[in-house]
Design a protein around this motif. Structure first.
Motif, short mmCIF file in Angstrom:
data_model
loop_
_atom_site.label_atom_id
_atom_site.label_comp_id
_atom_site.label_asym_id
_atom_site.label_seq_id
_atom_site.Cartn_x
_atom_site.Cartn_y
_atom_site.Cartn_z
N ALA A 15 0.83 -1.21 0.00
CA ALA A 15 0.00 0.00 0.00
C ALA A 15 0.87 1.26 0.00
O ALA A 15 0.53 2.26 -0.65
CB ALA A 15 -0.93 -0.01 1.21
N ALA A 61 2.18 1.76 -3.52
CA ALA A 61 1.16 2.19 -4.47
C ALA A 61 0.97 3.70 -4.49
O ALA A 61 0.36 4.24 -5.43
CB ALA A 61 -0.17 1.50 -4.15
N LYS A 62 1.49 4.40 -3.49
CA LYS A 62 1.37 5.86 -3.45
C LYS A 62 2.33 6.55 -4.41
O LYS A 62 2.21 7.76 -4.64
CB LYS A 62 1.63 6.36 -2.02
CG LYS A 62 0.60 5.88 -1.00
CD LYS A 62 0.97 6.37 0.39
CE LYS A 62 -0.02 5.86 1.44
NZ LYS A 62 0.34 6.31 2.80
N LYS A 102 -2.42 3.48 -14.40
CA LYS A 102 -1.58 3.23 -13.24
C LYS A 102 -1.89 1.85 -12.68
O LYS A 102 -3.04 1.39 -12.75
CB LYS A 102 -1.82 4.28 -12.15
CG LYS A 102 -1.36 5.68 -12.53
CD LYS A 102 -1.57 6.65 -11.37
CE LYS A 102 -1.08 8.04 -11.76
NZ LYS A 102 -1.25 9.02 -10.64
N CYS A 120 -0.25 -1.15 -9.49
CA CYS A 120 0.75 -1.60 -8.52
C CYS A 120 0.21 -2.87 -7.87
O CYS A 120 -0.88 -2.86 -7.29
CB CYS A 120 1.01 -0.53 -7.46
SG CYS A 120 2.24 -1.01 -6.21
N GLY A 121 0.96 -3.97 -8.00
CA GLY A 121 0.49 -5.22 -7.40
C GLY A 121 1.50 -6.33 -7.60
O GLY A 121 2.48 -6.20 -8.33
N GLY A 152 -6.14 -7.52 -7.07
CA GLY A 152 -4.96 -6.72 -6.78
C GLY A 152 -3.69 -7.19 -7.49
O GLY A 152 -2.71 -6.45 -7.55
N SER A 160 -5.11 -5.66 -10.97
CA SER A 160 -4.62 -4.27 -11.07
C SER A 160 -4.19 -3.90 -12.47
O SER A 160 -4.16 -2.71 -12.82
CB SER A 160 -3.46 -4.05 -10.10
OG SER A 160 -3.91 -4.11 -8.76
N VAL A 167 4.98 -2.15 -10.89
CA VAL A 167 4.44 -0.79 -10.86
C VAL A 167 4.44 -0.25 -12.28
O VAL A 167 5.43 -0.39 -13.00
CB VAL A 167 5.28 0.13 -9.95
CG1 VAL A 167 4.65 1.52 -9.87
CG2 VAL A 167 5.41 -0.46 -8.56
#
Length: 242
Positions: A22, A25-26, A58, A60-61, A86, A116, A173
């Motif tokens: 998490a 993912a930012k 975008k 991320c996973g 995810g 994702s 990513v």
């Protein structure tokens, strides 16, 4: 004697810590790429040939991998079968355009399953329909060529995708800058450094807003002096006439 090639599907994947994922993912590809450092950052970054199908994507996973025989896409269906919400599908046939690996029907299922995104080292087809779905896809080629489903194939094994080693569970990513693979053992380091970098850039933007010059904010004046680069207060044509 020629030994037969046996296909294999590994149903389980060691996924990264959800809290760390998490945090990752930012950030975008650029920050995490820098966070990995000069060597690992380059080794883990796919080439510019890996292009987003649509702008603004975008993802991320954790990676769910599939190796496919050229001209065949049996492996992607095995990967879809094992994927969870995810996850990111990472598909390869070695990068050839023969036999599209990914299309809109598989994309619809992946979206329904809550994945994702998908990374395709090979060909994607049904591009307009995929864009309408809004599901994130990166691919090195576009071709409608028909794929077989005979194998051999493998799911959730280490694969080399666009020159980068991807192991099941590695963090993938993607954004408009490209696709980055973060090995689980380097995830904490990449995220921590990305957080430091992001905080520094907030300060840079504040100082730019206050009227400071980027050349000085980044310490370029000292760097130029250390490198012995001369700054001349004249044009290059004036300098030639001296």
């Amino acid at each position: 004697m020629t030994l037969p090639v046996k296909s294999v599907i590994y149903a389980k994947v060691n996924r990264p810590d959800p809290t760390l994922l998490a945090r990752a993912a930012k950030f975008g590809v650029a920050d995490l790429h820098e966070g990995l450092g000069e060597i690992a950052g380059r080794m883990c970054l796919m080439s510019p040939a890996m292009m987003p199908i649509a702008p603004g994507q975008k993802m991320c996973g954790p990676a769910i991998t599939a190796w496919n025989f050229p001209g065949d896409n049996l492996g992607i269906h095995a990967a879809l079968y094992t994927a969870e919400a995810g996850d990111v599908l990472v598909l390869t046939n070695g990068g050839g355009h023969q036999g599209a690996l990914w299309g809109d029907v598989a994309c619809t299922f992946a979206q329904k399953r809550g994945l994702s995104g998908t990374v395709v080292h090979g060909a994607t087809r049904d591009v307009d329909a995929i864009r309408d779905l809004g599901y994130p896809v990166w691919s090195t080629a576009i071709s409608p060529e028909h794929p077989k489903k005979r194998g051999p194939a493998a799911a959730n094994v280490p694969v080399v995708v666009d020159g980068v080693l991807v192991e099941p569970g590695d963090v993938i990513v993607g954004d408009s800058d490209g696709v980055l693979v973060i090995p689980q053992g380097l995830l904490d380091l990449a995220v921590t450094r990305a957080e430091v970098r992001a905080a520094a850039e907030v300060e840079f933007r504040r100082r730019i807003g206050d009227g400071e010059v980027l050349f000085d904010i980044l310490g370029m004046r000292s760097l130029v002096a250390d490198l012995g680069i001369e700054i001349k207060d004249c044009t290059w044509t004036d300098d030639r006439q001296v």
